[in-house]
Design a protein around this motif. Structure first.
Motif, PDB file in Angstrom:
ATOM      1  N   VAL A  70       0.864  -1.184   0.000  1.00 51.14           N
ATOM      2  CA  VAL A  70       0.000   0.000   0.000  1.00 51.14           C
ATOM      3  C   VAL A  70       0.903   1.238   0.000  1.00 51.14           C
ATOM      4  CG1 VAL A  70      -1.838   1.255   1.189  1.00 51.14           C
ATOM      5  CG2 VAL A  70      -1.765  -1.258   1.313  1.00 51.14           C
ATOM      6  N   MET A  71       0.920   1.905  -1.137  1.00 52.86           N
ATOM      7  CA  MET A  71       1.721   3.123  -1.267  1.00 52.86           C
ATOM      8  C   MET A  71       1.033   4.284  -0.542  1.00 52.86           C
ATOM      9  SD  MET A  71       4.366   2.241  -2.967  1.00 52.86           S
ATOM     10  CE  MET A  71       5.070   3.625  -3.837  1.00 52.86           C
ATOM     11  N   ASN A  72       1.768   5.267  -0.053  1.00 48.30           N
ATOM     12  CA  ASN A  72       3.216   5.354  -0.021  1.00 48.30           C
ATOM     13  C   ASN A  72       3.812   4.689   1.232  1.00 48.30           C
ATOM     14  OD1 ASN A  72       3.801   7.068  -2.350  1.00 48.30           O
ATOM     15  ND2 ASN A  72       2.697   8.657  -1.260  1.00 48.30           N
ATOM     16  N   GLY A  73       3.040   4.742   2.313  1.00 48.57           N
ATOM     17  CA  GLY A  73       3.606   4.368   3.603  1.00 48.57           C
ATOM     18  C   GLY A  73       4.140   2.948   3.676  1.00 48.57           C
ATOM     19  N   GLY A  74       3.529   2.032   2.897  1.00 52.25           N
ATOM     20  CA  GLY A  74       3.938   0.635   2.977  1.00 52.25           C
ATOM     21  C   GLY A  74       5.222   0.321   2.253  1.00 52.25           C
ATOM     22  N   LEU A  75       5.804   1.318   1.588  1.00 50.23           N
ATOM     23  CA  LEU A  75       6.939   1.064   0.686  1.00 50.23           C
ATOM     24  C   LEU A  75       8.126   0.393   1.386  1.00 50.23           C
ATOM     25  CD1 LEU A  75       8.341   1.554  -2.085  1.00 50.23           C
ATOM     26  CD2 LEU A  75       8.960   3.819  -1.241  1.00 50.23           C
ATOM     27  N   ILE A  76       8.559   0.944   2.493  1.00 50.26           N
ATOM     28  CA  ILE A  76       9.789   0.436   3.119  1.00 50.26           C
ATOM     29  C   ILE A  76       9.536  -0.896   3.809  1.00 50.26           C
ATOM     30  CG2 ILE A  76      11.515   0.915   4.915  1.00 50.26           C
ATOM     31  CD1 ILE A  76      11.378   3.857   4.018  1.00 50.26           C
ATOM     32  N   PHE A  77       8.423  -0.996   4.541  1.00 49.32           N
ATOM     33  CA  PHE A  77       8.089  -2.275   5.190  1.00 49.32           C
ATOM     34  C   PHE A  77       7.937  -3.366   4.135  1.00 49.32           C
ATOM     35  CE2 PHE A  77       4.527  -4.772   7.434  1.00 49.32           C
ATOM     36  CZ  PHE A  77       5.429  -5.616   8.070  1.00 49.32           C
ATOM     37  N   SER A  78       7.240  -3.062   3.047  1.00 46.34           N
ATOM     38  CA  SER A  78       7.053  -4.065   1.996  1.00 46.34           C
ATOM     39  C   SER A  78       8.391  -4.515   1.418  1.00 46.34           C
ATOM     40  CB  SER A  78       6.200  -3.517   0.853  1.00 46.34           C
ATOM     41  OG  SER A  78       4.920  -3.211   1.279  1.00 46.34           O
ATOM     42  N   GLY A  79       9.207  -3.539   1.080  1.00 50.94           N
ATOM     43  CA  GLY A  79      10.491  -3.884   0.453  1.00 50.94           C
ATOM     44  C   GLY A  79      11.336  -4.763   1.354  1.00 50.94           C
ATOM     45  N   LYS A  80      11.394  -4.397   2.617  1.00 51.05           N
ATOM     46  CA  LYS A  80      12.221  -5.174   3.555  1.00 51.05           C
ATOM     47  C   LYS A  80      11.582  -6.523   3.858  1.00 51.05           C
ATOM     48  CE  LYS A  80      14.835  -1.434   5.383  1.00 51.05           C
ATOM     49  NZ  LYS A  80      16.035  -1.392   6.178  1.00 51.05           N
ATOM     50  N   LEU A  81      10.255  -6.521   4.031  1.00 50.92           N
ATOM     51  CA  LEU A  81       9.574  -7.780   4.347  1.00 50.92           C
ATOM     52  C   LEU A  81       9.688  -8.772   3.191  1.00 50.92           C
ATOM     53  CD1 LEU A  81       7.752  -9.351   6.306  1.00 50.92           C
ATOM     54  CD2 LEU A  81       5.781  -8.179   5.289  1.00 50.92           C
ATOM     55  N   LEU A  82       9.547  -8.275   1.971  1.00 54.20           N
ATOM     56  CA  LEU A  82       9.572  -9.174   0.816  1.00 54.20           C
ATOM     57  C   LEU A  82      10.865  -9.975   0.757  1.00 54.20           C
ATOM     58  CD1 LEU A  82       7.865  -6.967  -1.909  1.00 54.20           C
ATOM     59  CD2 LEU A  82       7.155  -9.267  -1.236  1.00 54.20           C
ATOM     60  N   THR A  83      11.974  -9.375   1.186  1.00 51.40           N
ATOM     61  CA  THR A  83      13.242 -10.107   1.090  1.00 51.40           C
ATOM     62  C   THR A  83      13.322 -11.224   2.132  1.00 51.40           C
ATOM     63  OG1 THR A  83      14.447  -8.625   2.577  1.00 51.40           O
ATOM     64  CG2 THR A  83      14.435  -8.059   0.229  1.00 51.40           C
ATOM     65  N   HIS A  84      12.427 -11.233   3.099  1.00 50.95           N
ATOM     66  CA  HIS A  84      12.390 -12.334   4.074  1.00 50.95           C
ATOM     67  C   HIS A  84      11.505 -13.482   3.605  1.00 50.95           C
ATOM     68  CE1 HIS A  84      14.463 -10.398   7.506  1.00 50.95           C
ATOM     69  NE2 HIS A  84      13.942  -9.287   7.029  1.00 50.95           N
ATOM     70  N   LEU A  85      10.698 -13.236   2.584  1.00 49.24           N
ATOM     71  CA  LEU A  85       9.732 -14.258   2.167  1.00 49.24           C
ATOM     72  C   LEU A  85      10.399 -15.208   1.180  1.00 49.24           C
ATOM     73  CD1 LEU A  85       6.488 -12.087   1.901  1.00 49.24           C
ATOM     74  CD2 LEU A  85       7.539 -13.180   3.895  1.00 49.24           C
ATOM     75  N   GLN A  86      10.300 -16.488   1.505  1.00 48.73           N
ATOM     76  CA  GLN A  86      11.075 -17.485   0.766  1.00 48.73           C
ATOM     77  C   GLN A  86      10.180 -18.464   0.032  1.00 48.73           C
ATOM     78  OE1 GLN A  86      13.200 -18.753   4.177  1.00 48.73           O
ATOM     79  NE2 GLN A  86      14.562 -16.978   4.163  1.00 48.73           N
ATOM     80  N   PHE A  87       9.198 -17.946  -0.679  1.00 48.07           N
ATOM     81  CA  PHE A  87       8.301 -18.808  -1.435  1.00 48.07           C
ATOM     82  C   PHE A  87       7.814 -18.017  -2.646  1.00 48.07           C
ATOM     83  CE2 PHE A  87       5.944 -16.696   1.978  1.00 48.07           C
ATOM     84  CZ  PHE A  87       4.901 -16.091   1.289  1.00 48.07           C
ATOM     85  N   ASP A 131       2.082   0.153   6.333  1.00 55.56           N
ATOM     86  CA  ASP A 131       2.932   0.562   7.457  1.00 55.56           C
ATOM     87  C   ASP A 131       2.194   0.545   8.775  1.00 55.56           C
ATOM     88  OD1 ASP A 131       1.312   2.638   6.623  1.00 55.56           O
ATOM     89  OD2 ASP A 131       2.880   4.172   6.647  1.00 55.56           O
ATOM     90  N   ILE A 132       0.950   1.073   8.795  1.00 54.86           N
ATOM     91  CA  ILE A 132       0.310   1.270  10.091  1.00 54.86           C
ATOM     92  C   ILE A 132      -1.186   1.005  10.035  1.00 54.86           C
ATOM     93  CG2 ILE A 132       0.152   3.773   9.693  1.00 54.86           C
ATOM     94  CD1 ILE A 132       0.508   4.114  12.757  1.00 54.86           C
ATOM     95  N   LEU A 133      -1.654   0.326  11.060  1.00 56.89           N
ATOM     96  CA  LEU A 133      -3.087   0.201  11.322  1.00 56.89           C
ATOM     97  C   LEU A 133      -3.382   1.176  12.446  1.00 56.89           C
ATOM     98  CD1 LEU A 133      -5.862  -1.182  11.148  1.00 56.89           C
ATOM     99  CD2 LEU A 133      -4.965  -3.032  12.525  1.00 56.89           C
ATOM    100  N   ASP A 134      -4.006   2.293  12.069  1.00 58.19           N
ATOM    101  CA  ASP A 134      -4.326   3.307  13.079  1.00 58.19           C
ATOM    102  C   ASP A 134      -5.829   3.180  13.360  1.00 58.19           C
ATOM    103  OD1 ASP A 134      -4.783   5.580  14.595  1.00 58.19           O
ATOM    104  OD2 ASP A 134      -3.345   6.816  13.550  1.00 58.19           O
ATOM    105  N   GLU A 135      -6.666   4.005  12.751  1.00 52.00           N
ATOM    106  CA  GLU A 135      -8.104   3.837  12.976  1.00 52.00           C
ATOM    107  C   GLU A 135      -8.660   2.675  12.154  1.00 52.00           C
ATOM    108  OE1 GLU A 135      -9.902   7.702  12.501  1.00 52.00           O
ATOM    109  OE2 GLU A 135      -8.706   8.527  14.124  1.00 52.00           O
ATOM    110  N   GLY A 136      -7.909   2.279  11.138  1.00 55.99           N
ATOM    111  CA  GLY A 136      -8.278   1.080  10.387  1.00 55.99           C
ATOM    112  C   GLY A 136      -9.203   1.323   9.211  1.00 55.99           C
ATOM    113  N   HIS A 137      -9.524   2.578   8.919  1.00 56.95           N
ATOM    114  CA  HIS A 137     -10.391   2.857   7.759  1.00 56.95           C
ATOM    115  C   HIS A 137      -9.712   2.377   6.473  1.00 56.95           C
ATOM    116  CE1 HIS A 137     -13.225   5.373  10.016  1.00 56.95           C
ATOM    117  NE2 HIS A 137     -12.164   5.895  10.619  1.00 56.95           N
ATOM    118  N   THR A 138      -8.428   2.654   6.371  1.00 55.94           N
ATOM    119  CA  THR A 138      -7.703   2.346   5.136  1.00 55.94           C
ATOM    120  C   THR A 138      -7.666   0.839   4.905  1.00 55.94           C
ATOM    121  OG1 THR A 138      -6.335   4.282   5.571  1.00 55.94           O
ATOM    122  CG2 THR A 138      -5.537   2.744   3.905  1.00 55.94           C
TER     123      THR A 138
END
Ligand SMILES: O=P(O)(O)OC[C@H]1O[C@H](OP(=O)(O)OP(=O)(O)O)[C@H](O)[C@@H]1O
Ligand SMILES: Nc1nc2[nH]cnc2c(=O)[nH]1
Length: 185
Positions: free
Chosen positions: A49-66, A107-114
């Protein structure tokens, strides 16, 4: 109007560090291990989910091994402000996910609308199952849907306005290498 860069620098100088880089990296690795355990055979379409998810996604994806397909969607509610409004879709998913598992990374679950709106969208558009991963779950009682929990959560967070690791302060400091809370917010 251009930003007041001295104000932006001051925000960083005065911020409280809630999580250091190494704490966040350890959390991302933990989430990656959990996803490896649970989704390895699901052939998911993974949406950042752009923009905020960019860094978490990029870093998380490199941990996924499937095997997975990675793409993005862009929905925004805060639009570089510090309080949210209506959800605005800037880019809906382009990769087809009908009858596929979907993993939404934000990146974040705040009020959760998004996250709630994105989950609804993916389900209505034919996803087989929608999984969600957030780096931060903010702790307060203003959740739009109190029963909506992310499947994978990196770290809890107190009820303050935070930035870093993809999260912005007025469009800045998404690049900060820790999670910081704005002074007084
Ligand atoms: O749980 P909520 O209260 O709905 O807030 C969470 C959303 O807010 C931020 O997005 P924002 O609208 O600021 O856009 P951005 O990703 O471009 O920063 C963040 O990236 C989440 O997607
Ligand atoms: N940067 C940032 N974006 C958000 N979106 C919802 N809550 C927050 C927050 O605390 N910080």
């Amino acid at each position: 109007m251009s930003a007041d860069l001295e104000h932006i620098r001051q925000i960083m100088r005065e911020a409280d560090c809630l999580y250091t880089e190494s704490e966040v990296e350890a959390a991302i690795a933990r989430v990656g291990a959990q996803i490896n355990e649970q989704l390895a055979d699901s052939n998911p379409v993974v949406f950042c989910v752009m923009n905020g998810g960019l860094i978490f996604s990029g870093k998380l994806l490199t941990h996924l091994q499937f095997p997975l397909e990675a793409s993005y969607l862009h929905a925004t509610r805060y639009r570089n402000e510090t309080s949210g409004g209506d959800l605005f879709w800037k880019a809906k998913p382009e990769v087809s996910f009908i009858d596929r598992d979907v993993l939404i990374i934000d990146d974040i679950l705040d009020e959760g609308h998004t996250l709630g709106a994105i989950i609804d969208f993916c389900k209505h558009a034919g996803a087989r199952k929608v999984h969600t991963a957030v780096l931060i779950d903010k702790d307060h009682d203003r959740k739009a849907r109190p029963d909506l929990k992310a499947d994978f959560v990196g770290l809890p967070c107190i009820d303050r306005y935070i930035f870093g690791y993809g999260m912005d302060y007025k469009g800045y400091w998404r690049n900060a290498n820790g999670i910081y809370a704005v002074k007084g917010m």
